[in-house]
Design an enzyme around this catalytic site. Structure first.
Site, PDB file in Angstrom:
ATOM      1  N   SER A 103      -8.340   1.201   6.962  1.00 16.02           N
ATOM      2  CA  SER A 103      -7.635   0.184   7.723  1.00 16.02           C
ATOM      3  C   SER A 103      -8.649  -0.523   8.609  1.00 16.02           C
ATOM      4  O   SER A 103      -9.806  -0.120   8.710  1.00 16.02           O
ATOM      5  CB  SER A 103      -6.529   0.830   8.570  1.00 16.02           C
ATOM      6  OG  SER A 103      -5.860  -0.133   9.364  1.00 16.02           O
ATOM      7  N   ALA A 133       0.833  -1.200   0.000  1.00 16.11           N
ATOM      8  CA  ALA A 133       0.000   0.000   0.000  1.00 16.11           C
ATOM      9  C   ALA A 133       0.871   1.255   0.000  1.00 16.11           C
ATOM     10  O   ALA A 133       0.572   2.236  -0.700  1.00 16.11           O
ATOM     11  CB  ALA A 133      -0.923  -0.006   1.212  1.00 16.11           C
ATOM     12  N   TYR A 188     -13.079  -1.304   6.275  1.00 17.62           N
ATOM     13  CA  TYR A 188     -13.164  -1.476   4.829  1.00 17.62           C
ATOM     14  C   TYR A 188     -14.554  -1.095   4.330  1.00 17.62           C
ATOM     15  O   TYR A 188     -14.711  -0.533   3.239  1.00 17.62           O
ATOM     16  CB  TYR A 188     -12.843  -2.920   4.453  1.00 17.62           C
ATOM     17  CG  TYR A 188     -11.445  -3.381   4.842  1.00 17.62           C
ATOM     18  CD1 TYR A 188     -10.448  -2.468   5.166  1.00 17.62           C
ATOM     19  CD2 TYR A 188     -11.132  -4.734   4.881  1.00 17.62           C
ATOM     20  CE1 TYR A 188      -9.176  -2.884   5.508  1.00 17.62           C
ATOM     21  CE2 TYR A 188      -9.866  -5.164   5.238  1.00 17.62           C
ATOM     22  CZ  TYR A 188      -8.884  -4.245   5.552  1.00 17.62           C
ATOM     23  OH  TYR A 188      -7.631  -4.662   5.897  1.00 17.62           O
ATOM     24  N   LYS A 241      -2.128  -8.271  -7.238  1.00 17.37           N
ATOM     25  CA  LYS A 241      -1.975  -9.685  -7.545  1.00 17.37           C
ATOM     26  C   LYS A 241      -1.575 -10.453  -6.284  1.00 17.37           C
ATOM     27  O   LYS A 241      -0.958  -9.853  -5.374  1.00 17.37           O
ATOM     28  CB  LYS A 241      -0.974  -9.888  -8.695  1.00 17.37           C
ATOM     29  CG  LYS A 241       0.386  -9.216  -8.471  1.00 17.37           C
ATOM     30  CD  LYS A 241       1.276 -10.037  -7.580  1.00 17.37           C
ATOM     31  CE  LYS A 241       2.515  -9.322  -7.142  1.00 17.37           C
ATOM     32  NZ  LYS A 241       3.144  -9.958  -5.969  1.00 17.37           N
TER      33      LYS A 241
END
Length: 327
Positions: free
Chosen positions: A36, A16, A58, A97
């Site tokens: 967070s 991040a 989230y 990914k």
């Protein structure tokens, strides 16, 4: 026309931070929010990067009206769940990914984006690097002749901790999903779809792969090999070979600063392939382009290829005996 894109980042770990740093060098990007699992985590990250909205969950990011695109930087095991939540909240999604733990999860995420007509892309940042695009151009040009073989490796020595992300099956640990995806995805990018795969692994005490080597047969008959490791510091090179010469993506091949082109007589030539910022800029630019154009996928990392490669990862794990909760 306002071409500013407001970004939210989901997660506050190393990747991040790398992406947030990349956005600093991305034209028209505004880092508007971070989410967070705790207010303290969001506040610390927000302070570091000057982010105005610092959200303690989230769910709050999914509901935030001041965000266009969300970059998902959570552990592998949460990618599909998080992507579905962000799409349900009307956000475009750039998902780190591996896109999901398996193809079945990935199919649900892609179906959601298509049904909602929202942008969705796997964050395989290497595909957007100038060096990879130049390598693809050289392969397509025929300068090497028909490229029939390729080799790539990505390995580093990680300190063993059974609870850490790299070794914990509950978090989607293992060399294959963390770094093996690079030689796999970039071989498919440069040589075309994968028709068959054979793999061998060293399995660690937690049941994830510590090292994996695989051989791919591509749809046009080319063969490639990929190696990944959490135990060995490998060269980090990719080489593509044809009857007229060979092309090396210099280390680290997933963001090559140079390419080395060697002709049939053995004469090398170095091509500089600089990239913007820390490299994450290029995938961010493409995501923004797609979002502003109303496109739901990128031609450089289309949904169909993400799904196909998730299927190859599933098959490699089946062959070597790596299983995750939820498989």
């Amino acid at each position: 026309m306002n071409d500013t894109v407001r970004w939210g980042i989901l997660g506050t770990g190393r990747i991040a931070r790398d992406f947030a740093n990349g956005l600093r060098d991305t034209p028209c990007a505004v880092l508007a929010a971070v989410a967070s699992r705790s207010q303290d985590g969001a506040d610390a990250f927000g302070e570091e990067f000057g982010i105005p909205l610092r959200l303690p969950s989230y769910e709050a990011l999914a509901a935030c009206a001041d965000v266009d695109l969300v970059y998902i930087a959570t552990p592998h095991s949460l990618h599909a769940e998080n992507a579905l939540a962000m799409l349900a909240g009307g956000k475009g999604v750039l998902c780190e990914k591996p896109f999901a733990l398996n193809r079945a999860q990935a199919e649900r995420v892609v179906a959601s984006a298509r049904a909602r007509k929202l942008f969705l892309m796997e964050a395989m940042w290497s595909r957007f690097m100038p060096g990879l695009l130049e390598a693809r151009r050289i392969v397509a040009s025929g300068e090497l002749g028909t490229v029939s073989q390729a080799h790539a490796d990505f390995g580093f020595a990680a300190a063993y901790d059974p609870e850490a992300r790299l070794f914990n099956p509950r978090l989607g640990g293992g060399a294959l999903l963390d770094v093996g995806i690079y030689p796999l995805s970039l071989a498919a990018f440069l040589l075309g779809p994968v028709a068959a795969v054979q793999a061998q692994s060293e399995i660690g005490p937690t049941g994830v792969d510590l090292q994996t080597v695989f051989t791919l047969r591509h749809a046009d008959g080319a063969l490639s090999t990929g190696a990944c490791s959490l135990k060995a510091r490998t060269p980090g090179l990719m080489t593509l070979s044809g009857e007229r010469g060979r092309l090396r993506l210099d280390a680290p091949f997933h963001r090559p600063p140079t390419l080395t082109l060697t002709d049939a007589d053995g004469n090398p030539r170095t091509l500089d392939t600089p990239y913007l910022g820390n490299g994450y800029v290029h995938e961010a630019i493409e995501a923004q382009r797609c979002w502003l154009a109303g496109e739901i996928e990128s031609p450089l990392m289309p949904h169909a290829q993400t799904l196909a490669l998730m299927g190859v990862l599933d098959e490699i794990r089946r062959q070597v005996g790596v299983h995750y909760p939820g498989d």
